[in-house]
Design a protein around this motif. Structure first.
Motif, PDB file in Angstrom:
ATOM      1  N   CYS A   1       0.872  -1.174   0.000  1.00  0.00           N
ATOM      2  CA  CYS A   1       0.000   0.000   0.000  1.00  0.00           C
ATOM      3  C   CYS A   1       0.908   1.223   0.000  1.00  0.00           C
ATOM      4  O   CYS A   1       1.753   1.379   0.885  1.00  0.00           O
ATOM      5  CB  CYS A   1      -0.893  -0.010   1.236  1.00  0.00           C
ATOM      6  N   ARG A   2       0.747   2.086  -1.040  1.00  0.00           N
ATOM      7  CA  ARG A   2       1.680   3.195  -1.223  1.00  0.00           C
ATOM      8  C   ARG A   2       0.937   4.432  -1.710  1.00  0.00           C
ATOM      9  O   ARG A   2       0.008   4.338  -2.506  1.00  0.00           O
ATOM     10  CB  ARG A   2       2.735   2.786  -2.253  1.00  0.00           C
ATOM     11  N   ILE A   3       1.382   5.584  -1.243  1.00  0.00           N
ATOM     12  CA  ILE A   3       0.905   6.879  -1.730  1.00  0.00           C
ATOM     13  C   ILE A   3       2.056   7.524  -2.495  1.00  0.00           C
ATOM     14  O   ILE A   3       3.204   7.471  -2.053  1.00  0.00           O
ATOM     15  CB  ILE A   3       0.449   7.784  -0.574  1.00  0.00           C
ATOM     16  N   SER A   4       1.730   8.132  -3.644  1.00  0.00           N
ATOM     17  CA  SER A   4       2.756   8.797  -4.449  1.00  0.00           C
ATOM     18  C   SER A   4       2.333  10.223  -4.746  1.00  0.00           C
ATOM     19  O   SER A   4       1.181  10.460  -5.111  1.00  0.00           O
ATOM     20  CB  SER A   4       2.954   8.061  -5.783  1.00  0.00           C
ATOM     21  N   ASN A   5       3.259  11.154  -4.597  1.00  0.00           N
ATOM     22  CA  ASN A   5       3.053  12.547  -4.986  1.00  0.00           C
ATOM     23  C   ASN A   5       3.850  12.813  -6.260  1.00  0.00           C
ATOM     24  O   ASN A   5       5.021  12.424  -6.350  1.00  0.00           O
ATOM     25  CB  ASN A   5       3.557  13.512  -3.898  1.00  0.00           C
ATOM     26  N   PHE A   6       3.215  13.469  -7.236  1.00  0.00           N
ATOM     27  CA  PHE A   6       3.862  13.807  -8.504  1.00  0.00           C
ATOM     28  C   PHE A   6       3.891  15.319  -8.667  1.00  0.00           C
ATOM     29  O   PHE A   6       2.847  15.963  -8.629  1.00  0.00           O
ATOM     30  CB  PHE A   6       3.103  13.186  -9.687  1.00  0.00           C
ATOM     31  N   ALA A   7       5.067  15.875  -8.864  1.00  0.00           N
ATOM     32  CA  ALA A   7       5.222  17.322  -9.054  1.00  0.00           C
ATOM     33  C   ALA A   7       4.536  17.764 -10.345  1.00  0.00           C
ATOM     34  O   ALA A   7       4.336  16.957 -11.260  1.00  0.00           O
ATOM     35  CB  ALA A   7       6.710  17.676  -9.112  1.00  0.00           C
ATOM     36  N   PRO A   8       4.176  19.039 -10.440  1.00  0.00           N
ATOM     37  CA  PRO A   8       3.588  19.551 -11.679  1.00  0.00           C
ATOM     38  C   PRO A   8       4.484  19.236 -12.878  1.00  0.00           C
ATOM     39  O   PRO A   8       5.696  19.410 -12.831  1.00  0.00           O
ATOM     40  CB  PRO A   8       3.507  21.054 -11.438  1.00  0.00           C
ATOM     41  N   GLY A   9       3.863  18.715 -13.955  1.00  0.00           N
ATOM     42  CA  GLY A   9       4.590  18.411 -15.176  1.00  0.00           C
ATOM     43  C   GLY A   9       5.438  17.162 -15.131  1.00  0.00           C
ATOM     44  O   GLY A   9       6.068  16.801 -16.127  1.00  0.00           O
ATOM     45  N   ASN A  10       5.474  16.471 -13.994  1.00  0.00           N
ATOM     46  CA  ASN A  10       6.331  15.294 -13.870  1.00  0.00           C
ATOM     47  C   ASN A  10       5.757  14.104 -14.639  1.00  0.00           C
ATOM     48  O   ASN A  10       4.573  13.825 -14.588  1.00  0.00           O
ATOM     49  CB  ASN A  10       6.499  14.897 -12.405  1.00  0.00           C
ATOM     50  N   GLU A  11       6.634  13.420 -15.341  1.00  0.00           N
ATOM     51  CA  GLU A  11       6.241  12.193 -16.028  1.00  0.00           C
ATOM     52  C   GLU A  11       7.052  11.042 -15.480  1.00  0.00           C
ATOM     53  O   GLU A  11       8.286  11.090 -15.481  1.00  0.00           O
ATOM     54  CB  GLU A  11       6.466  12.304 -17.532  1.00  0.00           C
ATOM     55  N   ALA A  12       6.364  10.018 -14.998  1.00  0.00           N
ATOM     56  CA  ALA A  12       7.049   8.847 -14.460  1.00  0.00           C
ATOM     57  C   ALA A  12       7.666   8.050 -15.606  1.00  0.00           C
ATOM     58  O   ALA A  12       7.352   8.258 -16.771  1.00  0.00           O
ATOM     59  CB  ALA A  12       6.071   7.982 -13.667  1.00  0.00           C
ATOM     60  N   ILE A  13       8.488   7.107 -15.253  1.00  0.00           N
ATOM     61  CA  ILE A  13       9.198   6.277 -16.208  1.00  0.00           C
ATOM     62  C   ILE A  13       8.296   5.120 -16.615  1.00  0.00           C
ATOM     63  O   ILE A  13       7.643   4.505 -15.783  1.00  0.00           O
ATOM     64  CB  ILE A  13      10.482   5.758 -15.545  1.00  0.00           C
ATOM     65  N   MET A  14       8.251   4.803 -17.919  1.00  0.00           N
ATOM     66  CA  MET A  14       7.489   3.647 -18.385  1.00  0.00           C
ATOM     67  C   MET A  14       8.051   2.409 -17.706  1.00  0.00           C
ATOM     68  O   MET A  14       9.251   2.161 -17.754  1.00  0.00           O
ATOM     69  CB  MET A  14       7.575   3.524 -19.907  1.00  0.00           C
ATOM     70  N   HIS A  15       7.185   1.669 -17.056  1.00  0.00           N
ATOM     71  CA  HIS A  15       7.631   0.463 -16.374  1.00  0.00           C
ATOM     72  C   HIS A  15       6.506  -0.567 -16.342  1.00  0.00           C
ATOM     73  O   HIS A  15       5.359  -0.244 -16.641  1.00  0.00           O
ATOM     74  CB  HIS A  15       8.126   0.781 -14.956  1.00  0.00           C
ATOM     75  N   ARG A  16       6.862  -1.788 -16.000  1.00  0.00           N
ATOM     76  CA  ARG A  16       5.886  -2.869 -15.869  1.00  0.00           C
ATOM     77  C   ARG A  16       6.206  -3.611 -14.582  1.00  0.00           C
ATOM     78  O   ARG A  16       7.358  -3.929 -14.304  1.00  0.00           O
ATOM     79  CB  ARG A  16       5.976  -3.844 -17.045  1.00  0.00           C
ATOM     80  N   THR A  17       5.184  -3.870 -13.798  1.00  0.00           N
ATOM     81  CA  THR A  17       5.353  -4.660 -12.590  1.00  0.00           C
ATOM     82  C   THR A  17       4.663  -6.000 -12.772  1.00  0.00           C
ATOM     83  O   THR A  17       3.804  -6.160 -13.626  1.00  0.00           O
ATOM     84  CB  THR A  17       4.736  -3.953 -11.359  1.00  0.00           C
ATOM     85  N   ARG A  18       5.053  -6.943 -11.958  1.00  0.00           N
ATOM     86  CA  ARG A  18       4.388  -8.244 -11.944  1.00  0.00           C
ATOM     87  C   ARG A  18       3.351  -8.202 -10.829  1.00  0.00           C
ATOM     88  O   ARG A  18       3.469  -8.862  -9.806  1.00  0.00           O
ATOM     89  CB  ARG A  18       5.420  -9.341 -11.693  1.00  0.00           C
ATOM     90  N   SER A  19       2.345  -7.348 -11.046  1.00  0.00           N
ATOM     91  CA  SER A  19       1.342  -7.169 -10.003  1.00  0.00           C
ATOM     92  C   SER A  19       0.024  -6.724 -10.603  1.00  0.00           C
ATOM     93  O   SER A  19      -0.035  -6.199 -11.711  1.00  0.00           O
ATOM     94  CB  SER A  19       1.827  -6.141  -8.978  1.00  0.00           C
ATOM     95  N   LEU A  20      -1.026  -6.931  -9.827  1.00  0.00           N
ATOM     96  CA  LEU A  20      -2.344  -6.368 -10.101  1.00  0.00           C
ATOM     97  C   LEU A  20      -2.489  -5.212  -9.127  1.00  0.00           C
ATOM     98  O   LEU A  20      -2.334  -5.391  -7.918  1.00  0.00           O
ATOM     99  CB  LEU A  20      -3.440  -7.413  -9.848  1.00  0.00           C
ATOM    100  N   ASP A  21      -2.740  -4.011  -9.660  1.00  0.00           N
ATOM    101  CA  ASP A  21      -2.755  -2.811  -8.825  1.00  0.00           C
ATOM    102  C   ASP A  21      -4.117  -2.145  -8.868  1.00  0.00           C
ATOM    103  O   ASP A  21      -4.726  -2.016  -9.932  1.00  0.00           O
ATOM    104  CB  ASP A  21      -1.728  -1.790  -9.325  1.00  0.00           C
ATOM    105  N   TYR A  22      -4.568  -1.687  -7.708  1.00  0.00           N
ATOM    106  CA  TYR A  22      -5.761  -0.857  -7.603  1.00  0.00           C
ATOM    107  C   TYR A  22      -5.276   0.545  -7.274  1.00  0.00           C
ATOM    108  O   TYR A  22      -4.625   0.751  -6.254  1.00  0.00           O
ATOM    109  CB  TYR A  22      -6.694  -1.345  -6.495  1.00  0.00           C
ATOM    110  N   GLY A  23      -5.585   1.509  -8.136  1.00  0.00           N
ATOM    111  CA  GLY A  23      -5.111   2.869  -7.942  1.00  0.00           C
ATOM    112  C   GLY A  23      -6.248   3.861  -7.911  1.00  0.00           C
ATOM    113  O   GLY A  23      -7.204   3.736  -8.684  1.00  0.00           O
TER     114      GLY A  23
END
Length: 192
Positions: A91-113
């Motif tokens: 269980c994780r909370i993430s803050n993203f700065a204005p204009g920020n783009e995360a890195i394309m990635h793939r996890t081995r998980s099922l995520d509820y966001g």
């Protein structure tokens, strides 16, 4: 690998600080508060992203007898965690700065966001995108990248990641891929 100096006891954005409350039980079976504390933030990419590890389980279903899940979570905090806790949940909370783009990635998980604050764009490696607004929910199955499309406002997401079996498409197994962010996701010493 980060050090305790990389952690902030306050959020790195103007968004409201969060408190984590964990419950347990007394010997008579009555529920009580085990602990309560403000979140600790792990800053990445020159404070363009901040992650807050709320809780983990190291098996599913979780084993709560004798507070075994709490003990396992503390061990994960001490030993560090990438994105997914193999055999368990995150269980994780993430803050993203204005204009920020995360890195394309793939996890081995099922995520509820869930988008808690602001708006965030989900991009898939196929080129498809969707703009998610406050309160929108995504069920993510081994995919993603995120972009805060606002030039002025922070965005915040809340995710629960469930470890999954390796995904195979057309006979080819798609593994976890963290791109060039892998070095940022080493053990974080995010001890609460």
């Amino acid at each position: 690998m980060t050090t305790p100096g990389d952690l902030a006891d306050k959020p790195v954005s103007y968004l409201r600080q969060r408190t984590r409350v964990i419950t347990t039980h007394r010997e008579d079976g009555k529920a009580v508060i085990h602990s309560s504390r403000e979140g600790r933030w792990y800053e990445m990419r020159d404070v363009a992203v901040a992650l807050n590890l709320v809780y983990t389980t190291s098996e599913f279903p979780s084993q709560m007898n004798d507070d075994n899940d709490i003990k396992a979570h503390k061990a994960v905090e001490r030993n560090g965690l990438g994105l997914v806790n193999q055999g368990g949940t995150v269980c994780r909370i993430s803050n993203f700065a204005p204009g920020n783009e995360a890195i394309m990635h793939r996890t081995r998980s099922l995520d509820y966001g869930v988008v808690l604050e602001g708006e965030i764009e989900m991009s898939l490696d196929s080129g498809e995108t969707v703009l998610l607004k406050r309160g929108d929910v995504v069920v993510q199955r081994g995919t993603n990248t995120w972009k805060n499309t606002s030039a002025t406002e922070w965005a915040r997401t809340f995710f629960v990641l469930l470890d999954g079996h390796p995904l195979s498409i057309g006979g080819e197994q798609l593994g976890e891929s963290l791109g060039y962010a892998a070095h940022e996701l080493q053990p974080s010493n995010n001890v609460e």
